[in-house]
Design a protein around this motif. Structure first.
Motif, PDB file in Angstrom:
ATOM      1  N   LYS A  17      18.710 -44.325 -33.169  1.00 24.37           N
ATOM      2  CA  LYS A  17      17.982 -43.886 -31.980  1.00 24.37           C
ATOM      3  C   LYS A  17      17.394 -42.484 -32.183  1.00 24.37           C
ATOM      4  O   LYS A  17      16.264 -42.212 -31.794  1.00 24.37           O
ATOM      5  CB  LYS A  17      18.952 -43.888 -30.786  1.00 24.37           C
ATOM      6  N   LEU A  18      18.203 -41.622 -32.823  1.00 24.01           N
ATOM      7  CA  LEU A  18      17.733 -40.267 -33.121  1.00 24.01           C
ATOM      8  C   LEU A  18      16.430 -40.314 -33.900  1.00 24.01           C
ATOM      9  O   LEU A  18      15.510 -39.524 -33.670  1.00 24.01           O
ATOM     10  CB  LEU A  18      18.766 -39.529 -33.973  1.00 24.01           C
ATOM     11  N   SER A  19      16.360 -41.273 -34.826  1.00 24.03           N
ATOM     12  CA  SER A  19      15.205 -41.339 -35.712  1.00 24.03           C
ATOM     13  C   SER A  19      13.923 -41.608 -34.945  1.00 24.03           C
ATOM     14  O   SER A  19      12.836 -41.242 -35.389  1.00 24.03           O
ATOM     15  CB  SER A  19      15.406 -42.440 -36.748  1.00 24.03           C
ATOM     16  N   GLU A  20      14.059 -42.280 -33.807  1.00 27.83           N
ATOM     17  CA  GLU A  20      12.847 -42.582 -33.043  1.00 27.83           C
ATOM     18  C   GLU A  20      12.236 -41.311 -32.448  1.00 27.83           C
ATOM     19  O   GLU A  20      11.119 -41.321 -31.968  1.00 27.83           O
ATOM     20  CB  GLU A  20      13.168 -43.595 -31.938  1.00 27.83           C
ATOM     21  N   ASN A  21      13.002 -40.230 -32.439  1.00 26.11           N
ATOM     22  CA  ASN A  21      12.489 -38.971 -31.916  1.00 26.11           C
ATOM     23  C   ASN A  21      12.272 -37.937 -32.998  1.00 26.11           C
ATOM     24  O   ASN A  21      12.229 -36.741 -32.726  1.00 26.11           O
ATOM     25  CB  ASN A  21      13.445 -38.422 -30.859  1.00 26.11           C
ATOM     26  N   ARG A  22      12.241 -38.382 -34.239  1.00 24.17           N
ATOM     27  CA  ARG A  22      11.971 -37.457 -35.342  1.00 24.17           C
ATOM     28  C   ARG A  22      10.734 -37.965 -36.073  1.00 24.17           C
ATOM     29  O   ARG A  22      10.470 -39.167 -36.064  1.00 24.17           O
ATOM     30  CB  ARG A  22      13.134 -37.450 -36.337  1.00 24.17           C
ATOM     31  N   ASN A  23      10.022 -37.046 -36.718  1.00 19.79           N
ATOM     32  CA  ASN A  23       8.912 -37.568 -37.492  1.00 19.79           C
ATOM     33  C   ASN A  23       9.407 -38.114 -38.811  1.00 19.79           C
ATOM     34  O   ASN A  23      10.560 -37.902 -39.186  1.00 19.79           O
ATOM     35  CB  ASN A  23       7.794 -36.526 -37.638  1.00 19.79           C
ATOM     36  N   TYR A  24       8.532 -38.807 -39.511  1.00 22.50           N
ATOM     37  CA  TYR A  24       8.983 -39.586 -40.668  1.00 22.50           C
ATOM     38  C   TYR A  24       9.656 -38.730 -41.734  1.00 22.50           C
ATOM     39  O   TYR A  24      10.564 -39.186 -42.416  1.00 22.50           O
ATOM     40  CB  TYR A  24       7.805 -40.377 -41.254  1.00 22.50           C
ATOM     41  N   THR A  25       9.198 -37.498 -41.913  1.00 21.54           N
ATOM     42  CA  THR A  25       9.803 -36.647 -42.945  1.00 21.54           C
ATOM     43  C   THR A  25      11.196 -36.191 -42.537  1.00 21.54           C
ATOM     44  O   THR A  25      12.095 -36.099 -43.355  1.00 21.54           O
ATOM     45  CB  THR A  25       8.914 -35.424 -43.200  1.00 21.54           C
TER      46      THR A  25
END
Lengths: 376, 169, 341
Positions: free
Chosen positions: A59-67
């Motif tokens: 879920k965290l990843s959905e709020n981070r950019n790809y890098t």
């Protein structure tokens, strides 16, 4: 399932004992909890409880950019963090159709295999320790230290590497690093023999592992096993061979297979993987091509709308990433990981039944799970 | 004099612990008092200058058999106190009968030995010296038949136990 | 006066203190030896090369909070470590550390006492020590200790049979149960019984590993399975008592092995005359050296081998060791009666 709660003709009622193994237990490899129902010392049923290390990485990843996500993937299988980096970066590269230079792919291969050795070192150490042979643990950690040193030199970190970028490597390898890798390969080749000398033909080790937790090939597939537990049951499935990534298509290596599918075969498979990994590393380190280490990557990573699944062979099995992009933002719309530990852990309940308490720790060890990856 | 004091002290302890064995509610405590009882009986043997018997008493009874008792007690559910039977006096007569039998036996032994017909002659009459040797000598000569009968009995018990256990396997 | 009271008292004091010091340094030795096996250094901080580590450990354990679980059986919980420790110490009374020596004109035998059932005394006192473990497991009122104490009771009873049977073979050879007489018999026979009774020695060694709960038979305390086993709920000095009892038992077993199979205080190869120069070294040093070798092997085994599983251990005990021990006993008896008589 049979219920031997009250044996026929027994004079006293012998109750089943419910034993809570974990989440604080020395050999559940972190915060795994197994609720055992015991008849004497025999395991009638084992309920595997997970979730004690859940950090919401997906879920965290959905709020981070790809890098930024690269660094989150480090925290999943922290024993082989760079493998996670490679898997993730390749997934995004696949989604964006980025061509990765050959030099970067070679380095990635070396990194993946070094991580496999590091992960297997930790596994052989803890697995042997669970069964009571404590010296192997220290020996294996001694060699893992060498790998950590190599990684420190490569990317400055010793546990969570953040060692890959989408499109290639953040930096070229330090000068002379490939020679140090080759020197390590020389050292490690002898050390694998050392571990095996302590275990492989040890009678107690054989008695503790042979015939324990037998799982046949078809059942292993049905349970969704992957990696060494699957190959230990004799199923020839290795993503490095079947769907080559990084530079594996240019490497010569064999996929070791077990026969019986017991704890011993899973052990033998991993020990052989040590040697095959060393073989791969030697080929890759000797043949690193010259050239750039980063492909043509747009400054803003914004993949086109679409979804993709990409899997690599992590030390523990099939590590898959499923990324959905809506094509509008720099964050993934949905980010999902298929962690090998999580899927392999499913087999634990099936494996434990009918065995003794002492076997449970051996079986957890033989599945080689990392709870950071199971719970994410 | 000192011997008498020691004997009566030990005897008092033995009887006291024996009462505690049957009076304690907790089964494990009861087994523990039994161990203590055996240890004091061993001390009694030492007093009788029979160190071999004393040591064997500790080894076999305190160290071996009672451990098995504990094993069984711990395996069965022991946290629950045994429920009172509806009729606690249903076996009164059996109890009285057994007590009477044991009392009679004790009286017979007391009479027999005080009549001066103690079966074992003085130690000097034996061809071997030393406590252990004397026990061995007596066992294999004068008491050979009871000894063999006892071994047969134990063998039968062992086979019986194996048969019972195998049936469940 | 001096011979009847002072000397025995001094001997008891010396043996008790030496034992306790030896036990605490055993712990350090084990940590060091295992560390060296595993390419580590072991304790290095307290004193040069960590030699003061046992003292630091003792202080730490004594000032630690002493916790009794709320639902534990208080009396038994308190009693269990004591029951463990006392038998481990009182068996030292009959261990002959050396022959009779003359100190300031007094003939002093280097053992506390020599009773004519010495060997049986050791076995029976050691068998009482089992209660410490069983009761600790029961009194903790906790599941892991309970499982461990069930394992312990089964294990100790099984292996006691095998060990005692090998002892009987030695008794047959020596014709005595007294520890001193057994050494003297070896002196007379001019050979260590370990060479005459290799099978008994082997069984005794394996059995004593199991009896002292040492690897590869350390099931009752297996950290990796039962989180420490019977002493899971113990802390501070009570835990230390269990710990010390284990090491004291190791030393007892080594001493018994030395006495029975390695000729006690005798020099190596008592049958070779030209090695007589070795007699210059006092007997008690030989005794200590031999016991130390045995202890070292204990540690070495622990560093090397994985742990047996409970059922395998029982199978090994009942189906291999006990039949072999009986066979050895019968063979010894036949040889003794027909050839040596």
């Amino acid at each position: 399932m049979d219920a031997p709660a009250l044996r026929h003709g027994a004079m006293f009622d012998t109750n089943e004992l419910e034993l809570n193994m974990g989440p604080q237990h020395p050999s559940t490899h972190g915060v795994l909890r197994v609720v055992l129902r015991l008849d004497g010392e025999k395991v009638v049923d084992a309920d595997v409880v997970i979730g004690y290390l859940h950090r919401g990485i997906e879920k965290l990843s959905e709020n981070r950019n790809y890098t930024q996500i690269v660094l989150l993937t480090d925290r999943m299988d922290y024993v082989a963090a760079a493998t996670n980096n490679v898997g993730y970066c390749e997934t995004v590269e696949k989604l964006m159709a980025i061509e990765v230079p050959r030099r970067a792919r070679y380095v990635r291969t070396i990194v993946c295999e070094l991580q496999r050795i590091a992960s297997h070192c930790l596994w052989v150490g803890t697995h042997a320790m669970d069964i009571g042979a404590m010296t192997v643990f220290l020996y294996a950690f001694r060699e893992r230290e060498l790998i950590l040193d190599l990684f420190e030199e490569l990317c400055g970190a010793r546990l969570t590497y953040n060692s890959q970028r989408i499109g290639g490597l953040p930096l070229d390898i330090p000068p002379g690093w490939d020679r140090k890798v080759l020197a390590f390969v020389e050292v490690m080749t002898g050390k694998v023999e050392e571990y095996e000398a302590l275990l492989t033909e040890n009678r107690i080790w054989l008695e503790r592992t042979k015939g324990v937790g037998v799982i046949e090939g078809p059942e292993a597939i049905a349970l969704g096993l992957s990696g060494p537990p699957l190959r230990g049951s004799g199923v020839p499935r290795d993503i490095r061979k079947d769907e080559p990534y990084a530079a594996y298509d240019e490497m010569q290596f064999e996929v070791p297979l077990g026969k019986a599918g017991d704890t011993y075969d899973r052990y033998v498979v991993r020990m052989e993987e040590f040697r095959q990994s060393l073989r791969i590393i030697r080929q890759a380190a000797e043949g690193i091509p010259e050239g750039p280490v980063v492909g043509k990557v747009p400054r803003l990573i914004k993949p086109p709308a679409g979804e993709t699944y990409h899997a690599i062979e992590s030390p523990k099995g099939e590590l898959g990433y499923f990324v959905v992009s809506d094509g509008k933002s720099t964050n993934p719309y949905r980010f999902r990981v298929r962690p090998p530990s999580f899927c392999n852990l499913q087999a634990l309940r099936r494996l434990c039944r009918g065995h003794l308490v002492a076997d449970v720790v051996a079986l957890i060890g033989s599945l080689d799970v990392v709870l950071g990856e199971v719970d994410r | 004099m000192g011997e008498a004091i020691a004997f009566y002290t030990l005897a008092a302890f033995i009887l006291g612990f024996a009462v505690l064995v049957i009076a304690t509610k907790d089964t494990v405590h009861s087994v523990l008092f039994l161990v203590l009882d055996f240890l004091f009986v061993a001390a009694l043997y030492v007093l009788l200058e029979a160190p071999f018997l004393a040591v064997i008493q500790v080894l076999v009874y305190a160290g071996g058999i009672v451990v098995l008792y504990l094993f069984v007690v711990m395996l069965v559910n022991l946290k629950r106190p045994p429920e009172a039977h509806q009729d606690p006096r249903r076996r009164t007569w059996l109890g009285f009968g057994l007590s009477a039998a044991i009392l009679a036996e004790l009286a017979a032994i007391a009479l027999y030995s005080s009549a001066g017909a103690a079966p074992a002659g003085p130690a000097a009459a034996l061809p071997v010296a030393g406590n252990t040797e004397q026990v061995g000598w007596l066992l294999y000569t004068r008491y050979l038949i009871p000894f063999e009968i006892a071994s047969m009995l134990l063998l039968v018990a062992m086979i019986g136990a194996i048969v019972l256990a195998k049936r469940e396997l | 006066m001096i011979d009847t009271f002072v000397i025995p008292l001094v001997k008891i004091l010396v043996v008790l203190n030496a034992t306790l010091v030896a036990v605490s340094y055993m712990v350090l030795l084990e940590r060091k030896v295992i560390a060296w096996t595993q390419s580590r250094l072991g304790p290095m901080r307290v004193g040069p090369y960590g030699v003061l580590q046992p003292i630091a450990d003792a202080i730490k354990l004594m000032i630690k909070e002493d916790i009794t679980p709320v639902r534990a059986d208080r009396w038994v919980f308190t009693l269990a470590p004591i029951i463990s420790m006392v038998p481990a110490l009182i068996v030292y009374a009959v261990i002959p550390f050396g022959p009779t020596v003359t100190i300031f004109g007094h003939a002093v035998p280097l053992y506390v006492t020599d009773i004519n059932v010495g060997l049986l005394y050791i076995v029976s006192v050691a068998s009482v020590g089992v209660y410490g473990i069983i009761l600790a497991g029961y009194a903790s009122n906790s599941k892991y200790p309970l499982l461990a104490s069930l394992r312990a009771s089964a294990q100790l009873i099984s292996y006691e049979v095998a060990v005692t049977l090998t002892l009987v073979s030695v008794i047959l050879m020596a014709g005595s149960l007294s520890m001193v007489s057994i050494v003297l018999a070896q002196e007379q026979a001019r050979v260590w019984y370990g060479f005459v009774q290799p099978l008994a020695f082997g069984i005794f060694f394996i059995g004593s590993l199991a009896e002292t709960n040492r690897a590869p038979f350390d099931m009752p305390e297996a950290e990796q399975e039962l989180t420490g086993g019977f002493h899971t709920e113990y802390s501070g000095m009570r835990f230390a008592l269990f710990f010390l009892a284990e090491y004291a038992n190791m030393i007892v077993v080594s001493s018994v092995a030395t006495t029975l199979f390695l000729g006690g205080w005798l020099r190596p190869f008592p049958n070779v005359a030209w090695l007589g120069v070795l007699d210059l070294i006092p007997g008690w040093i030989w005794f200590l050296v031999k016991s130390f070798v045995f202890l070292y092997i204990f540690i070495w085994v622990r560093a090397t081998l994985p742990r047996y599983r409970y059922d395998q251990l029982m199978r090994l005990g009942w189906k291999v060791l006990i039949p072999l021990a009986i066979l050895n006993l019968v063979a010894t008896a036949i040889v003794k009666v027909w050839w040596l008589a």
